[in-house]
Design a protein around this motif. Structure first.
Motif, PDB file in Angstrom:
ATOM      1  N   GLN A 102      30.138 111.288   0.941  1.00 32.22           N
ATOM      2  CA  GLN A 102      30.337 111.786  -0.419  1.00 32.22           C
ATOM      3  C   GLN A 102      29.365 111.136  -1.398  1.00 32.22           C
ATOM      4  O   GLN A 102      28.812 111.803  -2.288  1.00 32.22           O
ATOM      5  CB  GLN A 102      31.790 111.553  -0.853  1.00 32.22           C
ATOM      6  CG  GLN A 102      32.794 112.423  -0.113  1.00 32.22           C
ATOM      7  CD  GLN A 102      34.220 112.193  -0.591  1.00 32.22           C
ATOM      8  OE1 GLN A 102      34.529 111.150  -1.174  1.00 32.22           O
ATOM      9  NE2 GLN A 102      35.092 113.147  -0.344  1.00 32.22           N
ATOM     10  N   ASP A 133      33.550 118.210  -9.518  1.00 33.83           N
ATOM     11  CA  ASP A 133      33.347 116.994  -8.753  1.00 33.83           C
ATOM     12  C   ASP A 133      32.177 116.159  -9.258  1.00 33.83           C
ATOM     13  O   ASP A 133      31.921 115.073  -8.722  1.00 33.83           O
ATOM     14  CB  ASP A 133      33.135 117.323  -7.272  1.00 33.83           C
ATOM     15  CG  ASP A 133      32.024 118.323  -7.060  1.00 33.83           C
ATOM     16  OD1 ASP A 133      31.500 118.852  -8.061  1.00 33.83           O
ATOM     17  OD2 ASP A 133      31.682 118.581  -5.884  1.00 33.83           O
ATOM     18  N   VAL A 192      26.564 112.979  -3.734  1.00 35.33           N
ATOM     19  CA  VAL A 192      26.477 112.787  -5.184  1.00 35.33           C
ATOM     20  C   VAL A 192      25.080 112.310  -5.571  1.00 35.33           C
ATOM     21  O   VAL A 192      24.495 112.760  -6.579  1.00 35.33           O
ATOM     22  CB  VAL A 192      27.560 111.787  -5.650  1.00 35.33           C
ATOM     23  CG1 VAL A 192      27.318 111.381  -7.107  1.00 35.33           C
ATOM     24  CG2 VAL A 192      28.942 112.386  -5.501  1.00 35.33           C
ATOM     25  N   ILE A 227      35.939 110.169  -5.665  1.00 30.78           N
ATOM     26  CA  ILE A 227      35.132 110.258  -4.446  1.00 30.78           C
ATOM     27  C   ILE A 227      35.285 109.016  -3.579  1.00 30.78           C
ATOM     28  O   ILE A 227      34.895 109.035  -2.414  1.00 30.78           O
ATOM     29  CB  ILE A 227      33.632 110.482  -4.781  1.00 30.78           C
ATOM     30  CG1 ILE A 227      33.059 109.256  -5.500  1.00 30.78           C
ATOM     31  CG2 ILE A 227      33.439 111.737  -5.583  1.00 30.78           C
ATOM     32  CD1 ILE A 227      31.554 109.308  -5.608  1.00 30.78           C
ATOM     33  N   ALA A 252      31.599 110.966 -11.312  1.00 28.86           N
ATOM     34  CA  ALA A 252      32.021 111.577 -10.046  1.00 28.86           C
ATOM     35  C   ALA A 252      33.462 111.146  -9.782  1.00 28.86           C
ATOM     36  O   ALA A 252      33.701 110.032  -9.287  1.00 28.86           O
ATOM     37  CB  ALA A 252      31.097 111.156  -8.915  1.00 28.86           C
ATOM     38  N   ASP A 277      33.442 107.990   2.574  1.00 31.60           N
ATOM     39  CA  ASP A 277      32.854 107.526   1.312  1.00 31.60           C
ATOM     40  C   ASP A 277      31.334 107.634   1.343  1.00 31.60           C
ATOM     41  O   ASP A 277      30.704 108.111   0.379  1.00 31.60           O
ATOM     42  CB  ASP A 277      33.263 106.075   1.052  1.00 31.60           C
ATOM     43  CG  ASP A 277      34.735 105.980   0.649  1.00 31.60           C
ATOM     44  OD1 ASP A 277      35.338 107.028   0.382  1.00 31.60           O
ATOM     45  OD2 ASP A 277      35.252 104.845   0.601  1.00 31.60           O
ATOM     46  N   GLN A 281      37.608 107.168  -1.494  1.00 34.06           N
ATOM     47  CA  GLN A 281      38.935 107.336  -0.912  1.00 34.06           C
ATOM     48  C   GLN A 281      39.633 105.983  -0.810  1.00 34.06           C
ATOM     49  O   GLN A 281      39.024 105.001  -0.373  1.00 34.06           O
ATOM     50  CB  GLN A 281      38.818 107.956   0.484  1.00 34.06           C
ATOM     51  CG  GLN A 281      38.226 109.346   0.478  1.00 34.06           C
ATOM     52  CD  GLN A 281      39.109 110.342  -0.248  1.00 34.06           C
ATOM     53  OE1 GLN A 281      40.320 110.240  -0.189  1.00 34.06           O
ATOM     54  NE2 GLN A 281      38.492 111.284  -0.953  1.00 34.06           N
TER      55      GLN A 281
END
Length: 429
Positions: free
Chosen positions: A31, A65, A35, A136, A133, A28, A138
């Motif tokens: 990601q 994404d 972003v 993203i 987003a 996390d 999880q």
């Protein structure tokens, strides 16, 4: 087996809680940082683009994404206050990026417990860039971890069960054989399983063979001696007939009669150990009534109370021997015998009661021991040989029944036999 299962389950649950959760947070963070960097870049591009082209450019910058759009202050309207529950997510996304820190980034559009991150970023000119987003964040893998633990635990349980069964089968066979030691129903154990079990199996086989030889030698010796005594007893009876002394003749004949009765009792007991009589369906009520009628015809105080028909799987000759011993005991020690039969759907209950003095409570559990007599005298007229009730107990047990002696509340002794109507007859021995 269950300790092993619990350990495996604990390890997988622990890994689900700690390791997979830590891995989830690591993914996390990476990601979210990616972003955040893209938001900063897109914000710079939109800021450097004329306002008339920003909406088109925002659509061009959007990907699967990360979707962005451009909004004027009027289009944005009143900003919602970012809830405190999203503050940690805000800090993780902003990280070291100055442009995303403070109130420039607003995640009020993100819905808790979802995988999507939605929010707005205020540009330097006061306009806003909205973004989405998707997927993203999880989800935690607790459920998958538990499923994995359950699958592996089931496999371990199956393997452990098969292993324990394979190891315990020789032990169960040993237990079954040990239960038949000395009964004549022994089947030799196979020498298989672990080395210690094989050694034990051989030891039990050798022990059982020795016990069988001892039992066979004892039975044959007693039977031979008892049988051979009949010849000298017959000669004694014959010679007593030539005596001139009537009293001496009477006493000798009484002693011979007693010895013949003792020999008959021993032979009856020993022959029962090798009794080949097969079980068959018979009318137990008829057997009881016939025996009672025969005794009554001889002037003995014997009565019967019960139905005329009561079918059961029994050994008729053995049942007659059992009933005869109980009636003889009741008449000899109680003066009378009352035989009753109660037929149930599964069992038959036979009672032989008398009006005698009964037995001391301490002796009731011992009178079924072979050659044990309550009285201390050796006279047949008082103490008997001590085999009658032993024969009864043995024969009833072979028929799958129960034999119970107890003193009646109003005096006298009651001998109770409970026989299954569809008995599984145990082999003699």
């Amino acid at each position: 087996m269950f300790v092993l299962l619990a350990a495996v389950a604990l390890v997988f649950v622990g890994s689900s809680v700690f390791y997979e959760a830590a891995e989830t947070y690591t993914i996390d963070d990476a990601q979210l940082e990616q972003v955040g960097e893209r938001l900063v870049i897109d914000a710079r591009v939109l800021t450097a683009t004329p306002t008339s082209q920003r909406m088109v450019l925002a659509a061009m910058l959007s990907t699967n994404d990360l979707t962005v759009d451009w909004r004027t202050p009027a289009q944005q309207g009143v900003m919602k206050v970012e809830p405190p529950s999203l503050r940690k997510l805000h800090d993780r996304m902003a990280g070291p990026l100055t442009a995303l820190q403070g109130d420039a980034l607003n995640l009020s559009g993100t819905i808790a417990a979802t995988e999507d991150v939605r929010g707005t970023l205020r540009l330097p000119d006061g306009s806003y860039m909205g973004f989405l987003a998707p997927a993203i964040l999880q989800p935690h893998h607790m459920r998958r971890g538990i499923v994995s633990a359950a699958i592996l635990a089931g496999a371990v349980l199956l393997a452990a069960g098969m292993l324990v069964r394979a190891l315990s089968m020789p032990l169960r066979a040993l237990a079954d054989v040990a239960d038949t030691v000395g009964s004549g129903r022994w089947v030799p154990l196979e020498n298989k399983g672990p080395r210690e079990v094989r050694y034990l199996a051989r030891a039990i086989n050798d022990m059982q063979e020795r016990i069988n030889r001892l039992i066979a030698d004892r039975t044959e010796a007693l039977a031979a001696v008892s049988h051979d005594l009949r010849t000298p007893l017959a000669r004694l009876r014959l010679r007593a007939g030539f005596l001139d002394d009537a009293n001496a003749q009477k006493e000798i004949e009484a002693d011979v009669t007693e010895m013949e009765a003792m020999i008959a009792g021993v032979l009856a007991y020993l022959s029962g150990e090798k009794d080949p009589e097969p079980a068959r369906s018979a009318n137990v009520a008829s057997i009881l009534a016939t025996r009672v009628d025969d005794d009554a015809d001889q002037g003995r105080d014997v009565t019967y109370d019960g139905p005329d028909q009561a079918q059961a799987v029994v050994r008729p000759l053995a049942l007659k021997r059992v009933l005869g011993n109980l009636i003889d005991n009741a008449v000899n020690y109680g003066g009378n015998a009352h035989v009753s039969l109660t037929a149930g759907p599964e069992v038959l209950c036979i009672r032989v009661e008398d009006n005698g003095p009964g037995l001391p409570e301490a002796e009731i559990g011992r009178v079924t021991t072979p050659f044990y007599r309550v009285e201390g005298s050796r006279s047949r007229s008082t103490g008997g040989l001590g085999l009658g009730l032993a024969i009864v107990s043995r024969e009833v047990e072979r028929d799958g029944g129960r034999f119970h002696l107890y003193n009646r509340a109003h005096g006298g002794l009651c001998a109770e036999i409970v026989l299954p109507r569809n008995a599984v007859i145990r082999p003699a021995g």
